[in-house]
Design a protein around this motif. Structure first.
Motif, PDB file in Angstrom:
ATOM      1  N   SER A 160      73.644  36.027  73.064  1.00  0.00           N
ATOM      2  CA  SER A 160      73.473  37.175  73.950  1.00  0.00           C
ATOM      3  C   SER A 160      72.122  37.106  74.659  1.00  0.00           C
ATOM      4  O   SER A 160      72.021  37.358  75.874  1.00  0.00           O
ATOM      5  CB  SER A 160      73.583  38.472  73.146  1.00  0.00           C
ATOM      6  N   HIS A 161      71.086  36.740  73.912  1.00  0.00           N
ATOM      7  CA  HIS A 161      69.753  36.621  74.502  1.00  0.00           C
ATOM      8  C   HIS A 161      69.726  35.546  75.587  1.00  0.00           C
ATOM      9  O   HIS A 161      69.118  35.725  76.656  1.00  0.00           O
ATOM     10  CB  HIS A 161      68.749  36.298  73.391  1.00  0.00           C
ATOM     11  N   ARG A 220      80.320  43.667  79.514  1.00  0.00           N
ATOM     12  CA  ARG A 220      80.259  43.674  78.054  1.00  0.00           C
ATOM     13  C   ARG A 220      80.840  44.969  77.500  1.00  0.00           C
ATOM     14  O   ARG A 220      80.572  46.050  78.016  1.00  0.00           O
ATOM     15  CB  ARG A 220      78.814  43.521  77.582  1.00  0.00           C
ATOM     16  N   LYS A 245      71.396  36.816  78.765  1.00  0.00           N
ATOM     17  CA  LYS A 245      70.533  37.752  79.486  1.00  0.00           C
ATOM     18  C   LYS A 245      69.478  36.989  80.287  1.00  0.00           C
ATOM     19  O   LYS A 245      69.153  37.356  81.416  1.00  0.00           O
ATOM     20  CB  LYS A 245      69.862  38.697  78.496  1.00  0.00           C
ATOM     21  N   PHE A 295      81.319  37.071  71.912  1.00  0.00           N
ATOM     22  CA  PHE A 295      80.051  36.479  71.484  1.00  0.00           C
ATOM     23  C   PHE A 295      80.177  35.845  70.102  1.00  0.00           C
ATOM     24  O   PHE A 295      79.592  34.788  69.839  1.00  0.00           O
ATOM     25  CB  PHE A 295      78.950  37.542  71.471  1.00  0.00           C
ATOM     26  N   SER A 336      73.921  31.899  66.536  1.00  0.00           N
ATOM     27  CA  SER A 336      74.258  33.298  66.254  1.00  0.00           C
ATOM     28  C   SER A 336      74.670  34.000  67.541  1.00  0.00           C
ATOM     29  O   SER A 336      74.283  33.607  68.651  1.00  0.00           O
ATOM     30  CB  SER A 336      73.064  34.010  65.620  1.00  0.00           C
ATOM     31  N   SER A 337      75.463  35.067  67.377  1.00  0.00           N
ATOM     32  CA  SER A 337      75.900  35.824  68.552  1.00  0.00           C
ATOM     33  C   SER A 337      74.716  36.501  69.241  1.00  0.00           C
ATOM     34  O   SER A 337      74.695  36.649  70.475  1.00  0.00           O
ATOM     35  CB  SER A 337      76.949  36.856  68.149  1.00  0.00           C
ATOM     36  N   SER A 338      73.703  36.892  68.467  1.00  0.00           N
ATOM     37  CA  SER A 338      72.516  37.515  69.070  1.00  0.00           C
ATOM     38  C   SER A 338      71.729  36.510  69.904  1.00  0.00           C
ATOM     39  O   SER A 338      71.230  36.842  70.988  1.00  0.00           O
ATOM     40  CB  SER A 338      71.622  38.128  67.985  1.00  0.00           C
ATOM     41  N   ALA A 339      71.618  35.266  69.388  1.00  0.00           N
ATOM     42  CA  ALA A 339      70.923  34.224  70.157  1.00  0.00           C
ATOM     43  C   ALA A 339      71.685  33.907  71.431  1.00  0.00           C
ATOM     44  O   ALA A 339      71.091  33.677  72.501  1.00  0.00           O
ATOM     45  CB  ALA A 339      70.758  32.965  69.305  1.00  0.00           C
TER      46      ALA A 339
END
Length: 296
Positions: free
Chosen positions: A34-35, A51, A38, A19, A29-32
């Motif tokens: 990941s979202h 993961r 999903k 990610f 971003s890696s969080s964006a």
């Protein structure tokens, strides 16, 4: 309708395997990221990635989707790159209206290499010794003697000052003699040119002796308004008044002889002219740059 951004993110993540790395490549971003993945899995109702805390790997479904999408995205990128090639590779049609001397002595010699180098360029040169409205008649550019053009036009010199020359072949002179004065021309066969087709007037010949302008009205045995006029002189049919740049090589080689050079008239250079400086294509700019006189 699929979210193509998410599919692109999916392909990038599948190739990067992380990610963090995929987010850096995509600029998010890696969080964006990941979202987004999903959301894709929820919409497809399939798990695409396995993961772990350090990396990700494709599930069987994810691998199948990856193998199906990758060649399609590669094809899309290829087509987009092809558009960039179109923008970077000069292509298109340029129409130029020009008198015969400009077309034969300047335009063709300067532009022939461009046609070989850029096969997607199409060039149409219409030879016309009249003054025409290039905008009204659909031309991109025109050529005329001197830079006295309409105020809204841009004028660019494309030749040295235009010196004229009286010429004849050695064979003609051996048979008919060499004129010693301008009045002697009346006793010779002359090859002239008419300004326009039909009943247009024959072009006057102009000479200059010291500061005096001398106008000569030829009574031509033959009138031709294209390159065959030069061929007629080479064939020994008479004397012609032609731009020196058109006959310089044949004079140097001895195929033609320049007569009465002390009376030679010199005009302003030939100018390329066109409307406005804005919105011109790369082909247009390439043609202008090839034609304009380079600084010494």
């Amino acid at each position: 309708m699929q979210n193509f951004n998410e599919l692109n993110y999916f392909l990038t993540l599948a190739q990067a395997g992380s990610f963090v790395k995929a987010g850096q490549l995509l600029g998010i971003s890696s969080s964006a990221l990941s979202h987004s993945m999903k959301n894709l899995e929820t919409r497809l109702n399939l798990r695409l990635f396995n993961r772990t805390t350090r990396n990700v790997s494709l599930t069987e479904a994810g691998q199948q989707l990856f193998e199906q999408l990758l060649p399609l995205y590669q094809a899309i990128n290829y087509e987009v790159d092809a558009l960039n090639d179109f923008l970077n590779t000069p292509s298109g049609l340029i129409r130029i209206n020009a008198p015969a001397v400009a077309a034969e002595a300047v335009l063709y010699p300067k532009l022939k290499s461009i046609l070989s180098q850029y096969p997607k360029i199409r060039l149409e040169i219409v030879v016309d010794n009249r003054w025409v409205d290039i905008v009204k008649e659909g031309f991109d550019m025109g050529v005329r003697l001197g830079n006295d053009v309409a105020k809204e036009m841009i004028a660019v010199p494309i030749s040295v000052p235009l010196r004229m020359a009286l010429v004849a072949s050695p064979d003609y002179l051996a048979t008919h003699g060499t004129p010693k004065t301008l009045d002697d021309l009346y006793q010779h066969s002359l090859i002239g040119v008419r300004i326009s087709a039909g009943h247009g007037s024959e072009m006057q010949w102009e000479f200059k002796y010291k500061k005096e302008l001398i106008t000569f009205e030829p009574k031509s045995q033959l009138s031709i308004n294209n390159h065959l006029r030069l061929q007629a002189v080479l064939d020994g049919l008479g004397i012609a008044w032609i731009a020196h740049m058109s006959v310089a090589d044949t004079i140097q080689s001895g195929q033609l002889v320049e007569l009465l050079p002390e009376y030679a008239m010199t005009y302003d250079p030939l100018y390329l002219y066109y409307p406005s400086r804005r919105g011109h294509s790369n082909v247009f700019k390439l043609i202008v740059d090839a034609l304009k006189v380079k600084a010494a």
